[in-house]
Structures are given as structure tokens and as C-alpha cells.
Design a protein around this motif. Sequence first.
Motif, PDB file in Angstrom:
ATOM      1  N   GLU A  40     -21.956 -48.136 -26.111  1.00  0.00           N
ATOM      2  CA  GLU A  40     -21.100 -49.315 -25.886  1.00  0.00           C
ATOM      3  C   GLU A  40     -19.660 -48.917 -25.597  1.00  0.00           C
ATOM      4  N   GLY A  42     -22.049 -58.710 -19.658  1.00  0.00           N
ATOM      5  CA  GLY A  42     -21.651 -59.962 -20.298  1.00  0.00           C
ATOM      6  C   GLY A  42     -20.535 -60.636 -19.527  1.00  0.00           C
ATOM      7  N   THR A  43     -19.387 -59.965 -19.481  1.00  0.00           N
ATOM      8  CA  THR A  43     -18.165 -60.557 -18.916  1.00  0.00           C
ATOM      9  C   THR A  43     -18.334 -61.033 -17.483  1.00  0.00           C
ATOM     10  N   TYR A  67     -27.646 -47.822 -28.455  1.00  0.00           N
ATOM     11  CA  TYR A  67     -26.827 -48.681 -27.595  1.00  0.00           C
ATOM     12  C   TYR A  67     -25.472 -47.997 -27.415  1.00  0.00           C
ATOM     13  N   GLY A  77     -23.823 -50.524 -22.138  1.00  0.00           N
ATOM     14  CA  GLY A  77     -23.097 -51.766 -21.846  1.00  0.00           C
ATOM     15  C   GLY A  77     -21.609 -51.612 -22.050  1.00  0.00           C
ATOM     16  N   GLY A  78     -20.894 -52.612 -21.564  1.00  0.00           N
ATOM     17  CA  GLY A  78     -19.434 -52.643 -21.700  1.00  0.00           C
ATOM     18  C   GLY A  78     -18.752 -52.191 -20.424  1.00  0.00           C
ATOM     19  N   GLY A  79     -18.025 -53.119 -19.791  1.00  0.00           N
ATOM     20  CA  GLY A  79     -17.221 -52.761 -18.618  1.00  0.00           C
ATOM     21  C   GLY A  79     -18.011 -52.514 -17.339  1.00  0.00           C
ATOM     22  N   SER A 131     -17.026 -54.975 -24.904  1.00  0.00           N
ATOM     23  CA  SER A 131     -17.033 -56.059 -23.931  1.00  0.00           C
ATOM     24  C   SER A 131     -15.674 -56.189 -23.264  1.00  0.00           C
ATOM     25  N   GLY A 132     -15.700 -56.225 -21.934  1.00  0.00           N
ATOM     26  CA  GLY A 132     -14.449 -56.350 -21.184  1.00  0.00           C
ATOM     27  C   GLY A 132     -13.672 -55.039 -21.090  1.00  0.00           C
TER      28      GLY A 132
HETATM   29  C1  1GP Z   1     -20.651 -55.923 -24.790  1.00  0.00           C
HETATM   30  O1  1GP Z   1     -21.976 -54.286 -23.727  1.00  0.00           O
HETATM   31  C2  1GP Z   1     -21.673 -55.631 -23.753  1.00  0.00           C
HETATM   32  O2  1GP Z   1     -21.091 -55.694 -26.049  1.00  0.00           O
HETATM   33  C3  1GP Z   1     -21.263 -56.201 -22.430  1.00  0.00           C
HETATM   34  O3  1GP Z   1     -19.967 -55.817 -22.012  1.00  0.00           O
HETATM   35  O4  1GP Z   1     -18.857 -57.954 -21.392  1.00  0.00           O
HETATM   36  O5  1GP Z   1     -17.995 -55.777 -20.504  1.00  0.00           O
HETATM   37  O6  1GP Z   1     -20.152 -56.716 -19.673  1.00  0.00           O
HETATM   38  P1  1GP Z   1     -19.217 -56.600 -20.814  1.00  0.00           P
END
Ligand code: 1GP
Length: 252
Positions: free
Chosen positions: A174, A227-228, A172, A204-206, A177-178
Motif C-alpha cells: 500500500e 479508489g481515488t 497488500y 494499491g495506492g496512487g 490512498s491518494g
Molecule cells: C487505498 O490502495 C487503496 O487504500 C487505493 O488507493 O485511492 O490512491 O487509488 P487510491
Amino acid sequence: MSVWEYLEERLEKHPLYFVLIDPDETGFDEAPRVAREAEAGGADAILVGGTVGVQGEILDFTVKAIKESVSVPVILFPGDISGISKYADAILYLSLLNSRNPYYISGVQALAAPILLRYGLEVIPTAYLITEPGQETAAGWVGDARPLPRRKPSLAAAYALAAKFIGYRMIYLEAGSGASYPVDNGIVAAVRRAIGSFPRVIVGGGIRSPEVAVEKIKHGADAIVTGTIVEEVEDIKAVVSRFAKAIHGARQ
Ligand code: 1GP
């Protein structure tokens, strides 16, 4: 069929899209509705978890309610040992390989193992690698990570190859988040080159647009997590549907 078999079977058809629900952000009452809309929009699985404020009875209550609302797998994405619930279908058994703190590499896994056995939760061994700009996010800060630098993708590739040799089934990548920007395409590509087709790679992430999600797939991701973005929009089904269509139609 196990969750792992389900994911592998789907992956033969198209890249995967996971919607992450952080009950602390979404609100515990809202989580089942968000999950229903995510499934209706085409998400392949629902991840449930977060770094702070997600635990105990409230987590159990939320996971149970989500489980009763959807038929796609509900997979735990724990920030700590408190992120375990017996009501989920499976757990991403995360080791934050680039943490400075051994607790997040193997300590919490040992503490969690007897509980996971008792609950009979399906375990998906996952190497969790935090890249830049993860230092600005809760996962990076709490997990005491040394974020893998964008300018040195060979470092991320080395960690990913170690994850392959150790025997993880998923990696994963990463950004947190955000995060202000997602995992760099150069990192995704270097990881994919280093490991071949296995382990499977989640990014994931951003990630805030379907176009960016598709870029990550083209550089080698097997699955995308958002997620965000889902926490911010009114029409969750419509947004998830745009992401799902783009991701399912993309090719590595
Ligand atoms: C967080 O990878 C995930 O652990 C999702 O990230 O909230 O930025 O979409 P986001």
C-alpha cells in the motif's frame, strides 16, 4: 463457494481488479451506484472501507445497499475495528506489520475476532505493508507506519517473507490512498521474488492509469486496487472498464 475460492478461481484466469469505495469520500448515497458501475465495468470485487469517517450504522447501511446492487463479492477493507459490517461477504483481516503501534499489528485483530465469529464473516488473513510515500497519507499517519523505503526493496521483501512464514494468504502493498506515486516497481518485484507465487500480492495506492496498473502486474502483483480515480470521474463504468481490460489482459 467462499470469497477466497472465488478469488483463487478467477486468478487462474487473469490478474484481479478491485474497486475500493470509501463511503466517506464517495458519499453514502452514491456508493451503490458506484458499485453497480464498477461491476458493469468489469471489477472482480468491491472493497469497502477507509481510514476515517466510516463506521457504525452508516457503514452497515452502505454495505447492505452495495450488496443489494452487485453480485461480485463485497469485501471489507477496515481502517479500524469500526470498519466491520455483518452485511459484507468477507473481510481483509489486516495486520499492519510495519506499524510502530502493536494495536495495528495484533491488538485490533484480537478485539475484532469475537465480533467476526459472531457475524460469521469470512476472514482473509492479510499482511498490510505500507511503503513510501505512505507517510503522506491517512493510512500511514493513522496506522503509525514506518513506510518501507523505495531505495531498500530488500526490507519490503523481508517483511513479505515474514508474512509468508507466518501464514498470511495475502500481502497488500500500500502506498496510501491518494498517494503522489504508487508502490515502487522494485518493491513489487523484490516481494514477488522473495515469496514465490504465494501469498497473493495486492498493490494499491496512487494508481491512476491502466498503464501503471499493468506495470505493477508485470512486476508481480496478482491484484490491483484503485479508489481515488473512481471518485474523480463522471463516467465510472468507462474508466473501470479501461482498467479491467488492461489488468485482465496483463501477464506477470
Ligand atoms: C487505498 O490502495 C487503496 O487504500 C487505493 O488507493 O485511492 O490512491 O487509488 P487510491
